[in-house]
Design a protein around this motif. Structure first.
Motif, PDB file in Angstrom:
ATOM      1  N   ASN A  53      28.208   5.885  -6.190  1.00 47.70           N
ATOM      2  CA  ASN A  53      27.491   7.128  -6.541  1.00 47.70           C
ATOM      3  C   ASN A  53      26.034   6.881  -6.922  1.00 47.70           C
ATOM      4  O   ASN A  53      25.541   7.413  -7.919  1.00 47.70           O
ATOM      5  CB  ASN A  53      28.205   7.830  -7.715  1.00 47.70           C
ATOM      6  CG  ASN A  53      29.642   8.167  -7.404  1.00 47.70           C
ATOM      7  OD1 ASN A  53      29.948   8.594  -6.290  1.00 47.70           O
ATOM      8  ND2 ASN A  53      30.529   7.963  -8.369  1.00 47.70           N
ATOM      9  N   GLU A  58      23.301   8.000  -5.793  1.00 42.68           N
ATOM     10  CA  GLU A  58      22.409   9.166  -5.782  1.00 42.68           C
ATOM     11  C   GLU A  58      22.721  10.156  -6.905  1.00 42.68           C
ATOM     12  O   GLU A  58      22.014  11.148  -7.086  1.00 42.68           O
ATOM     13  CB  GLU A  58      22.519   9.899  -4.429  1.00 42.68           C
ATOM     14  CG  GLU A  58      22.161   9.037  -3.233  1.00 42.68           C
ATOM     15  CD  GLU A  58      20.755   8.461  -3.347  1.00 42.68           C
ATOM     16  OE1 GLU A  58      19.839   9.201  -3.744  1.00 42.68           O
ATOM     17  OE2 GLU A  58      20.573   7.260  -3.052  1.00 42.68           O
ATOM     18  N   LYS A  59      23.774   9.884  -7.658  1.00 48.82           N
ATOM     19  CA  LYS A  59      24.202  10.820  -8.707  1.00 48.82           C
ATOM     20  C   LYS A  59      23.128  10.915  -9.795  1.00 48.82           C
ATOM     21  O   LYS A  59      22.673   9.906 -10.337  1.00 48.82           O
ATOM     22  CB  LYS A  59      25.506  10.329  -9.322  1.00 48.82           C
ATOM     23  CG  LYS A  59      26.121  11.250 -10.358  1.00 48.82           C
ATOM     24  CD  LYS A  59      27.450  10.648 -10.823  1.00 48.82           C
ATOM     25  CE  LYS A  59      28.237  11.606 -11.671  1.00 48.82           C
ATOM     26  NZ  LYS A  59      29.547  11.033 -12.037  1.00 48.82           N
ATOM     27  N   VAL A  60      22.733  12.139 -10.136  1.00 50.10           N
ATOM     28  CA  VAL A  60      21.734  12.348 -11.181  1.00 50.10           C
ATOM     29  C   VAL A  60      22.426  12.257 -12.541  1.00 50.10           C
ATOM     30  O   VAL A  60      23.326  13.037 -12.845  1.00 50.10           O
ATOM     31  CB  VAL A  60      21.025  13.707 -11.022  1.00 50.10           C
ATOM     32  CG1 VAL A  60      20.092  13.968 -12.210  1.00 50.10           C
ATOM     33  CG2 VAL A  60      20.231  13.738  -9.719  1.00 50.10           C
ATOM     34  N   LEU A  61      21.993  11.299 -13.358  1.00 48.22           N
ATOM     35  CA  LEU A  61      22.581  11.105 -14.680  1.00 48.22           C
ATOM     36  C   LEU A  61      21.739  11.720 -15.787  1.00 48.22           C
ATOM     37  O   LEU A  61      22.245  12.051 -16.856  1.00 48.22           O
ATOM     38  CB  LEU A  61      22.776   9.611 -14.957  1.00 48.22           C
ATOM     39  CG  LEU A  61      23.821   8.909 -14.086  1.00 48.22           C
ATOM     40  CD1 LEU A  61      23.841   7.427 -14.378  1.00 48.22           C
ATOM     41  CD2 LEU A  61      25.207   9.512 -14.307  1.00 48.22           C
ATOM     42  N   PRO A 107      19.514  14.835 -15.924  1.00 49.54           N
ATOM     43  CA  PRO A 107      19.029  16.007 -15.183  1.00 49.54           C
ATOM     44  C   PRO A 107      17.598  16.417 -15.535  1.00 49.54           C
ATOM     45  O   PRO A 107      16.881  16.950 -14.689  1.00 49.54           O
ATOM     46  CB  PRO A 107      20.025  17.111 -15.572  1.00 49.54           C
ATOM     47  CG  PRO A 107      21.267  16.378 -15.965  1.00 49.54           C
ATOM     48  CD  PRO A 107      20.797  15.107 -16.612  1.00 49.54           C
ATOM     49  N   GLY A 156      15.778  13.918 -13.348  1.00 47.97           N
ATOM     50  CA  GLY A 156      16.306  13.567 -12.036  1.00 47.97           C
ATOM     51  C   GLY A 156      16.619  12.090 -11.887  1.00 47.97           C
ATOM     52  O   GLY A 156      16.836  11.592 -10.778  1.00 47.97           O
ATOM     53  N   THR A 175      18.499   8.845 -11.501  1.00 48.11           N
ATOM     54  CA  THR A 175      19.800   8.672 -10.856  1.00 48.11           C
ATOM     55  C   THR A 175      20.522   7.405 -11.315  1.00 48.11           C
ATOM     56  O   THR A 175      19.937   6.526 -11.948  1.00 48.11           O
ATOM     57  CB  THR A 175      19.641   8.593  -9.329  1.00 48.11           C
ATOM     58  OG1 THR A 175      18.906   7.394  -9.015  1.00 48.11           O
ATOM     59  CG2 THR A 175      18.918   9.814  -8.770  1.00 48.11           C
ATOM     60  N   LYS A 176      21.783   7.309 -10.910  1.00 46.99           N
ATOM     61  CA  LYS A 176      22.555   6.109 -11.211  1.00 46.99           C
ATOM     62  C   LYS A 176      21.941   4.891 -10.530  1.00 46.99           C
ATOM     63  O   LYS A 176      21.917   3.794 -11.099  1.00 46.99           O
ATOM     64  CB  LYS A 176      24.005   6.295 -10.783  1.00 46.99           C
ATOM     65  CG  LYS A 176      24.876   5.110 -11.177  1.00 46.99           C
ATOM     66  CD  LYS A 176      26.328   5.348 -10.850  1.00 46.99           C
ATOM     67  CE  LYS A 176      27.157   4.124 -11.202  1.00 46.99           C
ATOM     68  NZ  LYS A 176      28.559   4.268 -10.790  1.00 46.99           N
ATOM     69  N   GLU A 229      18.847   4.374 -10.085  1.00 43.29           N
ATOM     70  CA  GLU A 229      17.713   3.980 -10.920  1.00 43.29           C
ATOM     71  C   GLU A 229      18.178   3.289 -12.203  1.00 43.29           C
ATOM     72  O   GLU A 229      17.496   2.386 -12.705  1.00 43.29           O
ATOM     73  CB  GLU A 229      16.853   5.203 -11.235  1.00 43.29           C
ATOM     74  CG  GLU A 229      16.078   5.716 -10.029  1.00 43.29           C
ATOM     75  CD  GLU A 229      15.345   7.014 -10.308  1.00 43.29           C
ATOM     76  OE1 GLU A 229      14.098   7.010 -10.272  1.00 43.29           O
ATOM     77  OE2 GLU A 229      16.021   8.041 -10.552  1.00 43.29           O
ATOM     78  N   GLY A 274      26.590  11.531 -17.138  1.00 41.34           N
ATOM     79  CA  GLY A 274      25.362  11.866 -17.838  1.00 41.34           C
ATOM     80  C   GLY A 274      25.645  12.256 -19.281  1.00 41.34           C
ATOM     81  O   GLY A 274      26.802  12.429 -19.690  1.00 41.34           O
TER      82      GLY A 274
END
Length: 292
Positions: free
Chosen positions: A16, A18-21, A23, A26, A28-29, A31, A60
């Motif tokens: 995952n 691309e999942k935004v942790l 918000p 923005g 992401t995981k 990152e 998140g």
């Protein structure tokens, strides 16, 4: 399909990405994993040989947040574990000894929390910690004032101290110690917290009593207890923004006039590490101070 990555010869499934942790930004995981990969050189020495507790927030900070001390299900067999004493009997916990283990743990989306002792010598503390926690409307600015008093008080006993942000709203003060049990370090820290309250009665507080907290800084000495853990240096925190528990200079503490001056996010850390290296490096590998 979950991508498989090889890290120093270990195969890892990183999910995952691309999942935004976070918000609000923005973040992401992917990152999150990049942040831990690029700070590993300074983070790992502060985790190595310490049992790690995980505060996990896989969806998140607004999702479920839960604390894990036992070995998480699915932990690879190459991740080091150690038996540690607990009040309810010994338990096995994870040790983050290398980059593959760090990246595996980061993929769980977690804050890293450690004890003030190494797993090889649980009866001897090698860290002293004060968690300076401001009660609104007090902020980190007031925490800095208390930290400066504590720095001088510790120095009078021959103990060098090093500050870092909590990564939320407070400040942590750390020192390397030796030759004392966690209980003895706790007693010493409590004594200094009481002294701080006497010296700054309108500012510092050594008791957790909620009704006394507004506008004051709670000098939490209790995290020196053997069972307690504290957020590790450089860990990300489960906040609205990707804040880091970031080491800071005493000059930054002295010059702190507004809370935002000591709020550092993952994206700030690359430049800070280039400028300062690991400000907490003196805590690792040297001989700690003896308590008076």
């Amino acid at each position: 399909m979950t991508p498989i990555t090889e890290v120093e010869g270990r195969r890892l499934a990183l999910s995952n990405l691309e999942k935004v942790l976070y918000p609000a930004t923005g973040f992401t995981k992917g990152e999150v994993l990049h942040y831990y990969a690029t700070t590993a050189d300074v983070l790992l020495p502060h985790l190595r040989d310490r049992a790690v507790s995980f505060l996990r927030y896989p969806d998140g900070p607004d999702g479920q947040v839960f604390f894990t001390k036992n070995i998480p299900p699915g932990t690879p067999d190459w991740v080091t574990t150690a038996e540690v004493p607990r009040s309810d009997g010994p338990s096995r916990m994870v040790l983050i000894q290398d980059l593959p283990s760090l990246m595996w743990a980061a993929n769980l989306v977690t804050e890293f929390h450690t004890h003030q002792w190494l797993t090889g010598s649980p009866d001897e503390a090698d860290r002293l910690v004060f968690d300076l926690d401001p009660g609104s409307p007090a902020t980190v600015v007031e925490c800095c004032e208390v930290a400066l008093w504590l720095r001088g008080r510790l120095a009078a006993d021959g103990i060098d101290s090093y500050p870092k942000t909590a990564g939320s709203k407070g400040l942590h003060l750390l020192a390397a110690v030796r030759g004392a049990s966690p209980d003895q370090v706790s007693d010493y820290a409590k004594r200094l917290a009481v002294e701080a309250e006497r010296a700054m009665p309108g500012l510092a507080l050594h008791r957790m009593t909620r009704s006394l907290r507004p506008g004051k800084v709670f000098v939490d000495w209790s995290q020196n207890a053997a069972r307690k853990t504290t957020a590790a240096p450089y860990t990300l925190r489960a906040r609205q923004l990707p804040f880091v528990s970031a080491p800071v200079t005493w000059g930054e503490v002295e010059g702190c006039g507004v809370p935002g001056q000591l709020a550092f996010q993952a994206g700030d850390m690359g430049d800070r590490l280039l400028d300062y290296g690991d400000l907490l490096a003196p805590l690792v590998g040297g001989r700690g101070a003896l308590l008076p």
